[in-house]
Design an enzyme around this catalytic site. Structure first.
Site, mmCIF file in Angstrom:
data_model
loop_
_atom_site.group_PDB
_atom_site.id
_atom_site.type_symbol
_atom_site.label_atom_id
_atom_site.label_comp_id
_atom_site.label_asym_id
_atom_site.label_seq_id
_atom_site.Cartn_x
_atom_site.Cartn_y
_atom_site.Cartn_z
ATOM 1 N N THR A 102 13.456 30.566 12.757
ATOM 2 C CA THR A 102 12.861 31.635 11.956
ATOM 3 C C THR A 102 11.383 31.277 11.768
ATOM 4 O O THR A 102 11.001 30.115 11.884
ATOM 5 C CB THR A 102 13.528 31.753 10.571
ATOM 6 O OG1 THR A 102 13.349 30.523 9.857
ATOM 7 C CG2 THR A 102 15.009 32.063 10.673
ATOM 8 N N GLY A 103 10.594 32.284 11.457
ATOM 9 C CA GLY A 103 9.163 32.045 11.261
ATOM 10 C C GLY A 103 8.336 32.711 12.354
ATOM 11 O O GLY A 103 8.803 33.664 12.988
ATOM 12 N N SER A 106 13.712 41.299 5.471
ATOM 13 C CA SER A 106 13.308 40.650 6.719
ATOM 14 C C SER A 106 14.298 40.880 7.848
ATOM 15 O O SER A 106 14.086 40.406 8.962
ATOM 16 C CB SER A 106 13.159 39.149 6.482
ATOM 17 O OG SER A 106 14.420 38.532 6.308
ATOM 18 N N ARG A 120 6.099 45.580 19.437
ATOM 19 C CA ARG A 120 6.074 44.111 19.463
ATOM 20 C C ARG A 120 7.497 43.564 19.276
ATOM 21 O O ARG A 120 8.208 43.986 18.381
ATOM 22 C CB ARG A 120 5.163 43.589 18.344
ATOM 23 C CG ARG A 120 5.124 42.046 18.200
ATOM 24 C CD ARG A 120 6.062 41.541 17.121
ATOM 25 N NE ARG A 120 5.840 40.126 16.814
ATOM 26 C CZ ARG A 120 6.677 39.365 16.114
ATOM 27 N NH1 ARG A 120 7.796 39.885 15.633
ATOM 28 N NH2 ARG A 120 6.405 38.114 15.863
ATOM 29 N N VAL A 121 7.912 42.650 20.133
ATOM 30 C CA VAL A 121 9.126 41.888 19.835
ATOM 31 C C VAL A 121 8.738 40.429 19.688
ATOM 32 O O VAL A 121 7.845 39.940 20.370
ATOM 33 C CB VAL A 121 10.245 42.048 20.902
ATOM 34 C CG1 VAL A 121 10.802 43.451 20.929
ATOM 35 C CG2 VAL A 121 9.765 41.634 22.269
ATOM 36 N N GLY A 122 9.404 39.760 18.775
ATOM 37 C CA GLY A 122 9.102 38.355 18.525
ATOM 38 C C GLY A 122 10.033 37.449 19.317
ATOM 39 O O GLY A 122 10.512 37.806 20.398
ATOM 40 N N ASP A 123 10.319 36.295 18.745
ATOM 41 C CA ASP A 123 11.156 35.312 19.428
ATOM 42 C C ASP A 123 12.647 35.603 19.280
ATOM 43 O O ASP A 123 13.452 35.225 20.140
ATOM 44 C CB ASP A 123 10.861 33.905 18.888
ATOM 45 C CG ASP A 123 11.067 33.813 17.372
ATOM 46 O OD1 ASP A 123 10.909 34.841 16.672
ATOM 47 O OD2 ASP A 123 11.373 32.705 16.887
ATOM 48 N N GLY A 160 7.151 34.014 15.350
ATOM 49 C CA GLY A 160 7.812 34.106 16.645
ATOM 50 C C GLY A 160 6.930 33.773 17.821
ATOM 51 O O GLY A 160 7.372 33.134 18.788
ATOM 52 N N THR A 204 13.793 36.290 8.867
ATOM 53 C CA THR A 204 14.757 36.390 9.976
ATOM 54 C C THR A 204 15.991 35.647 9.496
ATOM 55 O O THR A 204 15.901 34.844 8.573
ATOM 56 C CB THR A 204 14.189 35.648 11.220
ATOM 57 O OG1 THR A 204 12.991 36.280 11.640
ATOM 58 C CG2 THR A 204 15.162 35.598 12.378
ATOM 59 N N THR A 221 16.503 40.012 13.160
ATOM 60 C CA THR A 221 15.292 40.156 12.342
ATOM 61 C C THR A 221 14.727 41.571 12.405
ATOM 62 O O THR A 221 15.003 42.309 13.361
ATOM 63 C CB THR A 221 14.207 39.172 12.860
ATOM 64 O OG1 THR A 221 13.119 39.148 11.955
ATOM 65 C CG2 THR A 221 13.678 39.585 14.225
HETATM 66 N N1 GLY Z 1 10.807 35.027 14.056
HETATM 67 C C1 GLY Z 1 10.769 36.405 13.863
HETATM 68 C C2 GLY Z 1 9.642 37.080 14.490
HETATM 69 O O1 GLY Z 1 8.608 36.483 14.688
HETATM 70 O O2 GLY Z 1 9.768 38.246 14.788
#
Ligand code: GLY
Length: 353
Positions: free
Chosen positions: A253-254, A90, A230-233, A256, A202, A220
C-alpha cells in the site's frame, strides 16, 4: 448477483456442515469449503495479514480458513468488507474520486494453488473490484481487464452498476478542486478545510491455509484526484501483490508509482525465496525503492517523504511488514487478530522541501 448466478453458486457448493453454508454465501467460490485435516497434520501455520485498515479483513479471512475455505476466497471476502464500507475512502465504495470526480477502482489477485492471476484497472460503477479480479482469474484466459471492458465483464456476471461517489467523497473532491488554482473561477475554501496530502490508501491481504496454500489480493480507489485513467500498483501483478505457492506472498500500500518501478510484490517474494524472513524481505524491497527514487521526490535529507508499505507471508505461515516510516499492519496469527507495528527504514518523515 443474478438469479441464474445465485443458482449456479448454490449448485457448485456441496453440503459439508458450517463450512459449506459459508461457501454457499460466496458468490463465485474458487472451490467449496472442505473439512480441515487434524491440526497435527497441518503443513503450515494458518495466517492472514493485511494493511492497517484490514483488521476486520484478517478476522474474516482467518475464520474462513478455519472453516476450510479456499485461500483466495478467504482473502477476497476479507477485503470486500473494506470495499463495501463507505467510511473507508481509499477502497471501493466511498473511495475518493479522480480529478473529474469519478471513482475509478483497481484490484488484482493471485491464487497460489492454481498459479492463476486476475486484475482490473480503472473500473467504474462496481463496488467490489477484488471480486471482479477474481472472476478474470477464474473464468478467462486473460489476466488484466480495464475500463469499460472490465465493467461490461462485471455486468455480464451479474454485478450491479452503482454510483460509488458518497456525499463525503464528493465534498472532499469539491474542496480539492476549489483550492487547486487560486486564479480559477472556483472560490477557495477556508484554510482549515484544505487537504494537506493526497491519500493513496489501499488494502492488501495475504493468506496462508493450514495446508500451506497461499493467495494475495490488493484493492484500491488509488491516488485521490488522479489524472483520469491513471492506474497505480494495486492492479499490477508483481507490484501491488504477488504469490508463489512454493514460497509466499507479498503486497503493498502507499505510493504506487514508486512500487511499480521495483515490482515490489514480486521482489519481496524473491527475497524470501533467497531465504529472507518476511519482515527482512519487506525492508530490502523498501531499500530498493529508495535507490530507485528520482531526486525530485527526495527530501533535503535524501529520504522519500511519501508513504510506502509492504506486507508478506511465507509458506510456513511466518509473516511481517515494513514501511518507510513507522506504521501499523493487521495480522491474525492463529491466536487473535490485532494491529502490530511495522518494521521501518526511517524514524520520522523527511523534512519537506
Ligand atoms: N497503492 C495504491 C496506488 O498507488 O494507487
Amino acid at each position: 448477483m443474478s438469479d441464474l448466478l445465485s443458482r449456479r453458486v448454490f449448485l457448485t457448493s456441496t453440503a459439508v456442515g458450517v463450512a459449506a453454508t459459508r461457501a454457499r454465501d460466496i458468490a463465485f467460490p474458487m472451490r467449496p469449503a472442505r473439512p480441515l485435516p487434524p491440526a497435527s497434520r497441518w503443513a503450515s501455520k494458518p495466517v492472514a495479514v493485511a494493511s492497517a485498515n484490514g483488521l476486520r479483513a484478517v478476522q474474516k479471512a482467518f475464520d474462513m480458513l478455519m472453516q476450510g475455505a479456499d485461500t483466495l476466497d478467504a482473502a477476497i471476502e476479507g477485503v470486500k468488507i473494506q470495499e463495501l464500507d463507505p467510511n473507508d475512502d481509499s477502497v471501493g465504495y466511498g473511495g475518493l474520486p479522480n480529478a473529474d470526480g469519478v471513482v475509478q477502482l483497481d484490484a488484482s489477485c493471485m491464487h497460489g494453488p492454481t498459479k492463476r492471476a486476475g486484475a482490473v484497472g480503472a473500473l467504474e460503477g462496481i463496488k467490489t473490484p477484488s471480486e471482479v479480479a477474481k472472476l478474470v482469474l477464474k473464468y478467462t484466459n486473460h489476466i488484466f481487464l480495464v475500463g469499460e471492458g472490465a465493467k461490461r465483464f462485471a455486468l455480464q456476471y451479474g454485478f450491479k452498476e452503482e454510483d460509488l461517489l458518497t456525499a463525503h467523497a464528493r465534498e472532499v473532491w469539491l474542496h480539492w478542486r476549489a483550492n487547486l488554482n487560486p486564479d480559477d473561477d472556483y472560490l477557495d475554501v477556508p484554510e482549515a478545510e484544505r487537504m494537506s496530502t493526497r491519500p493513496t490508501g489501499t488494502i492488501n491481504c495475504d493468506v496462508v491455509t493450514p495446508q500451506g496454500d497461499i493467495s494475495s489480493v490488493t484493492t484500491t480507489s488509488g491516488l485521490a484526484f488522479k489524472i483520469p485513467g491513471r492506474v497505480g500498483d494495486s492492479p499490477i501483478i508483481g507490484a501491488g501483490q504477488y504469490t508463489d505457492n512454493a514460497i509466499g506472498a507479498a503486497g503493498s500500500t502507499g505510493r504506487g508509482e514508486s512500487n511499480i518501478k521495483v515490482c515490489g510484490g514480486f521482489l519481496t517474494v524473491e527475497f524470501m525465496r533467497r531465504g529472507m524472513k518476511p519482515t527482512d524481505a519487506c525492508l530490502e524491497t523498501l531499500k530498493r525503492v529508495v535507490q530507485l527514487t528520482e531526486p525530485r521526490l527526495l527530501g533535503p535529507d535524501g529520504r522519500p517523504p511519501f508513504s510506502l508499505n509492504f506486507y508478506a507471508v511465507n509458506k510456513r505461515g511466518e509473516f511481517g511488514a515494513a514501511s518507510l516510516y513507522p506504521g501499523r499492519f493487521a495480522a491474525h496469527d492463529g491466536a487473535e487478530a490485532k494491529l502490530r507495528d511495522t518494521a521501518f527504514l526511517y524514524e520520522r518523515p523527511a523534512a519537506s522541501r
